[in-house]
Design a protein around this motif. Structure first.
Motif, short mmCIF file in Angstrom:
data_model
loop_
_atom_site.label_atom_id
_atom_site.label_comp_id
_atom_site.label_asym_id
_atom_site.label_seq_id
_atom_site.Cartn_x
_atom_site.Cartn_y
_atom_site.Cartn_z
N ARG A 25 0.84 -1.21 0.00
CA ARG A 25 0.00 0.00 0.00
C ARG A 25 0.88 1.26 0.00
O ARG A 25 0.50 2.29 -0.56
CB ARG A 25 -0.90 -0.03 1.24
CG ARG A 25 -1.85 1.12 1.31
CD ARG A 25 -2.82 0.99 2.46
NE ARG A 25 -3.63 2.19 2.58
CZ ARG A 25 -4.45 2.42 3.57
NH1 ARG A 25 -4.62 1.52 4.53
NH2 ARG A 25 -5.14 3.54 3.63
N ALA A 26 2.04 1.16 0.64
CA ALA A 26 2.96 2.30 0.68
C ALA A 26 3.74 2.44 -0.63
O ALA A 26 4.52 3.37 -0.78
CB ALA A 26 3.93 2.15 1.84
N GLY A 27 3.56 1.49 -1.55
CA GLY A 27 4.19 1.62 -2.86
C GLY A 27 5.55 0.94 -2.98
O GLY A 27 6.27 1.16 -3.95
N ASP A 57 -0.47 9.31 6.53
CA ASP A 57 -0.92 9.88 5.26
C ASP A 57 -0.38 8.96 4.17
O ASP A 57 0.80 9.07 3.78
CB ASP A 57 -0.39 11.31 5.12
CG ASP A 57 -0.78 11.92 3.77
OD1 ASP A 57 -1.40 11.21 2.94
OD2 ASP A 57 -0.45 13.09 3.55
N TRP A 58 -1.21 8.07 3.69
CA TRP A 58 -0.74 7.05 2.75
C TRP A 58 -0.34 7.64 1.40
O TRP A 58 0.46 7.05 0.67
CB TRP A 58 -1.80 5.95 2.57
CG TRP A 58 -1.87 5.10 3.79
CD1 TRP A 58 -2.73 5.23 4.84
CD2 TRP A 58 -0.98 4.03 4.13
NE1 TRP A 58 -2.45 4.30 5.81
CE2 TRP A 58 -1.38 3.54 5.40
CE3 TRP A 58 0.10 3.42 3.51
CZ2 TRP A 58 -0.73 2.49 6.04
CZ3 TRP A 58 0.75 2.36 4.13
CH2 TRP A 58 0.33 1.91 5.38
N ARG A 59 -0.87 8.84 1.09
CA ARG A 59 -0.46 9.46 -0.19
C ARG A 59 1.02 9.83 -0.15
O ARG A 59 1.69 9.90 -1.16
CB ARG A 59 -1.29 10.72 -0.46
CG ARG A 59 -2.77 10.42 -0.78
CD ARG A 59 -3.58 11.66 -0.60
NE ARG A 59 -3.34 12.24 0.74
CZ ARG A 59 -3.91 13.32 1.22
NH1 ARG A 59 -4.73 14.00 0.49
NH2 ARG A 59 -3.64 13.74 2.43
N ALA A 60 1.52 10.09 1.08
CA ALA A 60 2.92 10.51 1.22
C ALA A 60 3.85 9.33 1.55
O ALA A 60 5.06 9.49 1.57
CB ALA A 60 3.03 11.58 2.30
N ASP A 64 6.15 9.47 4.44
CA ASP A 64 5.33 10.08 5.48
C ASP A 64 5.92 9.82 6.88
O ASP A 64 6.26 8.67 7.20
CB ASP A 64 3.92 9.48 5.41
CG ASP A 64 3.03 10.07 6.48
OD1 ASP A 64 2.83 11.28 6.48
OD2 ASP A 64 2.59 9.29 7.35
N TYR A 67 4.24 7.10 8.85
CA TYR A 67 4.56 5.78 8.28
C TYR A 67 5.94 5.35 8.77
O TYR A 67 6.13 4.22 9.24
CB TYR A 67 4.51 5.85 6.74
CG TYR A 67 5.00 4.59 6.07
CD1 TYR A 67 4.13 3.53 5.81
CD2 TYR A 67 6.35 4.45 5.73
CE1 TYR A 67 4.59 2.37 5.23
CE2 TYR A 67 6.81 3.29 5.15
CZ TYR A 67 5.94 2.24 4.89
OH TYR A 67 6.41 1.09 4.33
#
Ligand code: SF4
Length: 432
Positions: A25-27, A57-60, A64, A67
């Protein structure tokens, strides 16, 4: 991912079996996921649905800070060690072989820094009192057996040996009677710090079994609870089945004329954003308990002065007391997370300059080292040379406390033992 029971959020831990999906999910690509999983074989990994849903903030991600606060990083340990464990995971090595290699790596990570076991374990009736540390005359640390886990684990945790399932690396005691007897026999102890792990992972009834007998001891002035529950699981103080019982226990300590200090571990201002976190803090303070806040300075998590200034301001606005900014200890993944002392002091000063006097209760940067807690006060010219100015805030030898001393300036030094005396000076105090 959050679990509800009617209106009540239910704690859901996420551990190794969930790790790969969260890393994806974190890429992270497959190779980095394997390396992060290898790190998680050595150092503990645990998070929970509140942290995942409310704080990260999963987008970052994976940059993040929240994270990075809880997830293993693929390069957090020496490359050769990570590669070795990753290879074993890929090749399906037996559990025994994996355990042996992991154990060997852990022993190289200085599992008990600052002489915790050798120098601090007190004697009770001539026998080492397991699960206690008596380093400073006034303060006893107690590690309750049932409190040696946390609602989530910080990736940089200096208490990591408590969580890795190796009994010989762990400090803990289930003996409330031994705790009371020791404190009773030592009138110089005015404060007991119950720590872990996180003592608020215990049920309120179990915590009360340790705390209540202490209230019978006249010379005890304060009970401290070292916790990150206000950040990682604020529902502990709101809607957990024994949340009210916990708050009643806090009230009993305060009514008994003692200071109940919640030593709240807050790493980043985001931890104070969710509404439950603010409400939990308020509920705790309504009992008469004082919330004092501390955290280490960690590269990639909170190494910006602005974050500390905002954190301290938010804490003061909520009635809490900024207490310590620590330096990452000389254990576990220190190499990865440490910020050099010179930079740590600059960050501290920059943040300190941005807050009102109410937040200047905070002290830092502080090294909790073998001889005591050392604060870096700044950099000065001494006899034509650049020098760190330091002092002991607390020390095994009370004679050292509050006396300034110098060490040769070194922009890369990260710990007390990296520092050298100025030419012509004797050894650094506490290290002689
Ligand atoms: S809350 Fe404290 S004891 Fe628990 S993992 Fe974080 S640093 Fe370690």
């Amino acid at each position: 991912m959050a679990v509800q029971n009617g209106d009540r959020p239910v704690f859901r831990a996420l551990a190794l079996p969930h790790l790969d999906a969260l890393l994806a999910r974190a890429g992270l690509d497959e190779a980095d996921r394997l390396r992060a999983r290898a790190v998680a074989e050595v150092l503990p990994f645990r998070t929970n649905s509140y942290v995942v849903d409310e704080l990260i903030d999963w987008r970052a991600a994976p940059e993040d800070p929240m994270y990075r606060l809880v997830f293993p990083q693929p390069d957090m340990l020496p490359r050769a060690d990570v590669d070795r464990i990753a290879r074993m995971l890929r090749e399906g090595a037996s559990a025994d072989r994996l355990r042996a290699d992991v154990h060997e790596i852990r022993l190289r990570l200085n599992p008990h820094p600052s002489g915790q076991r050798d120098l601090n374990t007190p004697l009770l009736d001539g026998v080492p009192a397991e699960g206690m540390q008596h380093k400073y005359a006034e303060t006893l640390l107690f590690f309750p057996r049932q409190g040696q886990t946390c609602h989530a684990y910080c990736s940089y945790c200096f208490r990591w040996p408590q969580f890795v399932g190796e009994p010989d690396l762990r400090m803990a005691s289930g003996d409330a009677e031994a705790l009371t007897s020791y404190v009773r026999a030592h009138p110089e102890i005015t404060s007991v710090l119950i720590t872990g792990g996180d003592p608020l992972i215990m049920s309120s009834a179990v915590l009360a079994r340790y705390v209540e007998p202490l209230l019978e001891i006249p010379h005890l002035e304060s009970v401290r609870l070292g916790t990150k529950a206000l950040s990682y699981w604020p529902h502990r103080f709101l809607t957990d089945p024994d949340a009210d019982e916990l708050l009643r226990l806090f009230e009993r300590v305060v009514r008994g004329g003692r200071n109940l200090a919640l030593m709240g571990h807050y790493s980043h201002p985001r931890e104070l954003e969710p509404e439950p976190a603010v409400r939990a803090l308020r509920r705790v303070q309504d009992t008469g308990a004082v919330v004092r806040c501390q955290a280490p300075l960690i590269r990639g998590v909170n190494d910006r002065a602005e974050d500390w200034a905002v954190l301290w301001r938010r804490l003061v606005a909520q009635g809490a007391v900024p207490y310590y900014m620590f330096v990452e200890r000389d254990t576990g993944p220190q190499d990865y997370f440490a910020v050099p002392l010179a930079r740590a002091h600059e960050l501290f000063r920059e943040a300190y300059a941005q807050v009102s006097g109410l937040a200047r209760t905070v002290r830092g940067p502080i090294m909790s080292a073998t001889p005591g807690k050392v604060q870096v006060d700044g950099v000065a010219e001494v006899g034509g040379r650049r020098a760190f100015v330091l002092h002991y805030v607390q020390a095994r030898d009370p004679e050292l406390v509050g006396r300034p001393f110098f060490a040769a300036y070194d922009p890369d030094a990260r710990w007390l033992t990296d520092l050298k005396p100025l030419p012509g000076d004797g050894p650094l105090p506490g290290l002689d």
